[in-house]
Design an enzyme around this catalytic site. Structure first.
Site, short mmCIF file in Angstrom:
data_model
loop_
_atom_site.label_atom_id
_atom_site.label_comp_id
_atom_site.label_asym_id
_atom_site.label_seq_id
_atom_site.Cartn_x
_atom_site.Cartn_y
_atom_site.Cartn_z
N LYS A 12 1.00 -1.20 -0.01
CA LYS A 12 0.00 -0.05 -0.40
C LYS A 12 0.95 1.30 -0.08
O LYS A 12 1.99 1.30 0.46
CB LYS A 12 -0.56 0.03 0.56
CG LYS A 12 -1.96 -1.32 1.23
CD LYS A 12 -3.21 -1.40 2.14
CE LYS A 12 -3.85 -2.63 2.45
NZ LYS A 12 -4.88 -2.41 3.08
N TYR B 11 -12.58 -1.27 -4.66
CA TYR B 11 -12.99 -1.71 -2.83
C TYR B 11 -14.42 -1.66 -3.24
O TYR B 11 -14.98 -1.07 -1.95
CB TYR B 11 -11.76 -0.87 -1.93
CG TYR B 11 -11.04 -1.20 -1.79
CD1 TYR B 11 -10.41 -1.87 -0.84
CD2 TYR B 11 -9.80 -0.47 -1.83
CE1 TYR B 11 -9.36 -2.76 0.05
CE2 TYR B 11 -8.32 -0.43 -1.58
CZ TYR B 11 -8.33 -1.99 -0.94
OH TYR B 11 -6.77 -2.18 -0.11
N PHE C 81 -15.59 3.50 6.57
CA PHE C 81 -14.42 4.01 6.22
C PHE C 81 -14.25 4.04 4.25
O PHE C 81 -13.01 3.95 4.36
CB PHE C 81 -13.56 3.30 6.94
CG PHE C 81 -13.25 1.93 6.43
CD1 PHE C 81 -12.57 0.95 4.88
CD2 PHE C 81 -14.02 0.95 7.22
CE1 PHE C 81 -13.14 0.07 5.54
CE2 PHE C 81 -14.53 -0.13 7.39
CZ PHE C 81 -13.43 -1.06 6.06
N ARG D 169 -2.57 -14.84 4.00
CA ARG D 169 -3.28 -14.16 5.33
C ARG D 169 -2.47 -14.09 6.70
O ARG D 169 -2.86 -13.40 7.53
CB ARG D 169 -4.38 -14.31 5.57
CG ARG D 169 -6.19 -14.48 4.11
CD ARG D 169 -6.27 -12.45 4.14
NE ARG D 169 -6.77 -12.11 4.86
CZ ARG D 169 -7.21 -11.37 4.97
NH1 ARG D 169 -7.41 -10.59 3.92
NH2 ARG D 169 -7.97 -10.74 5.66
N THR E 259 -5.78 -7.11 10.39
CA THR E 259 -6.47 -5.92 10.00
C THR E 259 -5.62 -5.03 10.76
O THR E 259 -4.93 -3.69 10.08
CB THR E 259 -7.30 -6.00 9.51
OG1 THR E 259 -8.12 -7.59 8.44
CG2 THR E 259 -7.98 -4.29 8.92
N ARG F 43 2.38 -6.61 9.01
CA ARG F 43 1.31 -5.49 9.63
C ARG F 43 2.40 -5.62 10.86
O ARG F 43 2.39 -3.99 11.23
CB ARG F 43 0.61 -5.90 9.14
CG ARG F 43 -0.93 -5.95 7.97
CD ARG F 43 -2.11 -6.39 8.25
NE ARG F 43 -2.72 -5.84 7.13
CZ ARG F 43 -3.75 -6.82 6.59
NH1 ARG F 43 -4.18 -7.57 7.52
NH2 ARG F 43 -4.56 -5.95 5.41
N ASN G 52 -2.10 0.10 7.36
CA ASN G 52 -1.84 -1.20 7.19
C ASN G 52 -0.94 -2.38 6.79
O ASN G 52 -0.25 -3.16 5.86
CB ASN G 52 -2.89 -2.00 7.65
CG ASN G 52 -4.26 -2.57 6.60
OD1 ASN G 52 -3.24 -2.51 5.91
ND2 ASN G 52 -4.91 -3.50 6.98
N HIS H 166 -2.12 -5.55 1.33
CA HIS H 166 -3.43 -6.30 1.28
C HIS H 166 -3.37 -7.41 1.05
O HIS H 166 -2.02 -7.47 0.46
CB HIS H 166 -4.08 -5.59 -0.15
CG HIS H 166 -5.50 -6.32 -0.87
ND1 HIS H 166 -6.15 -6.60 -0.20
CD2 HIS H 166 -4.86 -6.96 -1.89
CE1 HIS H 166 -7.54 -7.26 -1.05
NE2 HIS H 166 -6.83 -7.95 -1.78
N GLU I 292 -9.39 -10.26 -8.30
CA GLU I 292 -8.24 -9.42 -7.68
C GLU I 292 -6.74 -9.07 -8.45
O GLU I 292 -6.48 -7.83 -8.99
CB GLU I 292 -7.79 -9.04 -6.40
CG GLU I 292 -9.26 -8.42 -6.03
CD GLU I 292 -8.63 -8.93 -4.04
OE1 GLU I 292 -9.49 -8.60 -3.19
OE2 GLU I 292 -7.33 -9.22 -4.10
P1 GTP Z 1 -6.96 -6.24 2.37
O1 GTP Z 1 -6.34 -7.30 2.91
O2 GTP Z 1 -6.47 -4.78 2.88
O3 GTP Z 1 -8.36 -6.02 2.46
O4 GTP Z 1 -7.27 -5.76 4.02
P2 GTP Z 1 -8.70 -6.67 5.30
O5 GTP Z 1 -8.80 -7.70 4.74
O6 GTP Z 1 -7.69 -7.02 6.69
O7 GTP Z 1 -9.40 -5.31 5.90
P3 GTP Z 1 -10.78 -5.11 4.95
O8 GTP Z 1 -10.85 -6.50 4.14
O9 GTP Z 1 -11.85 -5.49 6.10
O10 GTP Z 1 -10.60 -3.65 5.04
C1 GTP Z 1 -10.04 -2.83 3.58
C2 GTP Z 1 -8.49 -2.65 4.51
O11 GTP Z 1 -9.91 -1.38 4.61
C3 GTP Z 1 -8.17 -2.68 5.48
O12 GTP Z 1 -6.84 -3.23 4.96
C4 GTP Z 1 -7.61 -1.46 5.79
O13 GTP Z 1 -6.52 -0.57 5.05
C5 GTP Z 1 -8.82 -0.43 5.68
N1 GTP Z 1 -9.81 -0.25 6.78
C6 GTP Z 1 -10.47 -2.07 7.66
N2 GTP Z 1 -11.21 -1.73 8.85
C7 GTP Z 1 -11.52 -0.22 8.34
C8 GTP Z 1 -11.35 0.83 9.27
O14 GTP Z 1 -12.16 0.23 11.02
N3 GTP Z 1 -11.06 2.10 9.41
C9 GTP Z 1 -10.57 2.59 8.26
N4 GTP Z 1 -9.82 3.93 8.82
N5 GTP Z 1 -9.61 1.59 7.28
C10 GTP Z 1 -10.48 0.49 8.02
MG MG Z 2 -10.02 -7.83 3.10
#
Ligand code: GTP
Ligand code: MG
Length: 140
Positions: free
Chosen positions: A10, A50, A58, A86, A92, A103, A113, A116, A127
């Protein structure tokens, strides 16, 4: 269990000069790089990528962040790639990520973070196809 997953380094980790270290961690964990490119997502490309999160509170912040600077996109190959990756990236929220995860080492907040990782085989292919055609893939 499929053998590919999709990742992005990222904008936060790219601007903090962590590309090399993160790729090294991925490589040492036994993933093969099938495809890779560096690019700067437009706002509309980030919105499309997304779209599954469009209803989340968010979403606008996430789209702004992911289009704020260049990213590195890659397809990774390993047996059981989605679950294995993962595990390697960690929770996350970096505050909850285990020692040794990407992370834990490189994320600065829930949003910023570092990387992805796809959450299912189906999404890994969707994707991967968002960024790479079949002739840009070099499977092992
Ligand atoms: P990805 O691998 O990036 O998809 O992350 P993830 O699968 O661990 O988390 P998820 O798909 O639920 O969320 C996608 C992305 O949104 C996260 O990686 C974060 O960058 C962002 N995100 C998730 N939860 C929050 C939140 O509560 N606040 C904010 N600001 N960003 C969030
Ligand atoms: Mg995700």
């Amino acid at each position: 269990m499929g053998n590919i997953t999709f990742t992005m380094i990222k904008p936060c980790a790219v601007s903090q000069e962590h590309i090399g270290e993160i790729l090294s961690v991925i490589n040492k964990a036994g993933f093969h790089f099938v495809s890779m490119k560096m690019l700067h997502l437009s706002k509309s490309q980030a919105e499309k990528f997304y779209a599954v999160h469009a209803e989340r509170p968010f979403y606008n912040d996430l789209v702004a962040f992911m289009s704020s600077g260049p990213i590195v996109a890659a397809i990774l190959q390993k047996e059981n790639a989605v679950a294995e990756y993962r595990k390697l990236i960690g929770s996350t929220n970096p505050a909850q990520a285990d020692e040794g995860t990407i992370r834990k080492m490189f994320a600065t907040s829930v949003q910023e973070n570092a990387v992805h990782g796809s959450d299912s085989d189906e999404n890994a292919e969707i994707e991967a196809s968002f960024f790479f055609s079949q002739i840009e893939r070099f499977y092992k």
